[in-house]
Design an enzyme around this catalytic site. Structure first.
Site, PDB file in Angstrom:
ATOM      1  CG  LEU A 211       0.896 -43.571  -3.503  1.00  0.00           C
ATOM      2  CD1 LEU A 211       1.524 -42.375  -4.218  1.00  0.00           C
ATOM      3  CD2 LEU A 211      -0.391 -43.162  -2.803  1.00  0.00           C
TER       4      LEU A 211
ATOM      5  N   GLY B  14       9.526 -44.023   2.285  1.00  0.00           N
ATOM      6  CA  GLY B  14      10.356 -43.994   1.090  1.00  0.00           C
ATOM      7  C   GLY B  14       9.536 -44.412  -0.114  1.00  0.00           C
ATOM      8  N   GLY B  15       9.954 -44.007  -1.305  1.00  0.00           N
ATOM      9  CA  GLY B  15       9.193 -44.340  -2.496  1.00  0.00           C
ATOM     10  C   GLY B  15       7.769 -43.845  -2.369  1.00  0.00           C
ATOM     11  CG  ASP B  16       4.633 -46.195  -4.074  1.00  0.00           C
ATOM     12  OD1 ASP B  16       5.610 -46.866  -3.692  1.00  0.00           O
ATOM     13  OD2 ASP B  16       3.680 -46.686  -4.692  1.00  0.00           O
ATOM     14  CD  GLU B  17       6.962 -49.389   0.898  1.00  0.00           C
ATOM     15  OE1 GLU B  17       6.750 -50.544   0.480  1.00  0.00           O
ATOM     16  OE2 GLU B  17       7.884 -49.102   1.699  1.00  0.00           O
TER      17      GLU B  17
END
Length: 289
Positions: A143, A183-186
């Site tokens: 993102l 994970g995260g924005d991946e």
């Protein structure tokens, strides 16, 4: 010969019918009429239970009750040919087991499949490609401006945004495509039985979907999406290799300011150069029936 009040209560039975001296088939017919073991006729229910009861070894089976609960039935044979059946409500145990299995293969925030699911599915796809000379695409997504959202609006808004992103991603896919959160924005999408053009169109569709503003807790959230694409088998024959190459293509896309997509190019990656694949005006496709 023997039954207790708890058995009658759990199975919603009539104590005037279910009592010592009753025929076993009549007990099961009454239980079936009450809604227990749905999907089986009285004859099928009776045959199932008698196979379990006559087993020379201890046997364990599950019975679905009228109210959706699940009973575990343990049949223990007796020397004279009879049996003792122990009934235990295992509804909560099964639900906990399902939750544990779900968490092992899904992201706890978005409920999307996770990295484990991706590698498992990718291995199957690569095996199919090896036998059928097919192809697949791995789209690695990140993102744009997500860190800014977390920093200015807080992590709670960021988490809700990720949930909404997951919903839009799923809506943009064709049947059979897999989207996972690493994970995260991946996020990563596995597109099976595809072509370079189909992968390109999907990337364009995803970028368009993410360009529309989100409304989170009454606030307008504006982000974007960058995509890196690796094609199998040309760009790799293992899930780790394809994921790494798609990530490298994503890095090139991000380096150009985001909001775009890049295909993996071994020559470019080896030189550390940056090259952007531009929009050629291809219209988003309709998904195959």
């Amino acid at each position: 010969m023997i039954c207790n009040t708890k058995y009658i209560q759990d199975y919603a039975l009539d104590s005037a019918i279910v009592k010592p001296g009753a025929r076993y088939i009549d007990v099961l017919a009454h239980s079936n009429l009450r809604g227990n073991q749905p999907g089986l006729s009285v004859q099928q229910y009776y045959a199932k239970r008698m196979r379990e009861n006559r087993n020379a070894q201890q046997a364990t089976s599950l019975t679905l009750l009228w109210d959706g609960r699940t009973m575990q039935v343990i049949n223990r044979p007796l020397p004279d040919g009879g049996w003792v059946a122990l009934h235990e409500d295992v509804t909560e145990k099964l639900e906990v087991s399902r939750q544990i299995a779900h968490l092992a293969n899904h992201d706890s925030l978005t409920s999307l499949p996770n990295r484990n699911t991706f590698h498992s599915r990718m291995s199957q796809v690569l095996a199919d490609i090896d036998h059928s000379a097919g192809s697949a695409a791995v789209l690695f997504m990140d993102l744009d401006r997500f860190k800014q959202v977390n920093d200015t609006m807080g992590h709670m808004v960021g988490d809700q945004l990720l949930v909404e992103v997951a919903v839009r991603l799923k809506r943009s896919l064709c049947e059979g495509d897999l989207v996972v959160r690493l994970g995260g924005d991946e996020f990563v999408i596995l597109q099976d039985n595809t072509s370079r053009r189909d992968a390109e169109r999907l990337a364009q569709r995803l970028i368009g979907a993410m360009s529309e503003p989100f409304v989170i807790e009454g606030m307008i959230v504006d982000i974007g999406l960058s995509v890196g694409i690796a094609l199998a088998p040309g760009d790799g024959t293992t899930s780790d290799t394809l994921l790494r190459h798609a990530d490298q293509a994503l890095y090139r896309s991000k380096s150009r300011g985001g909001g775009g997509y890049c295909f993996y190019d071994a020559a470019i990656e080896s030189k550390g150069l940056s090259a952007m694949v531009g929009d050629d005006g291809i219209e988003p496709p309709t998904c195959p029936v």
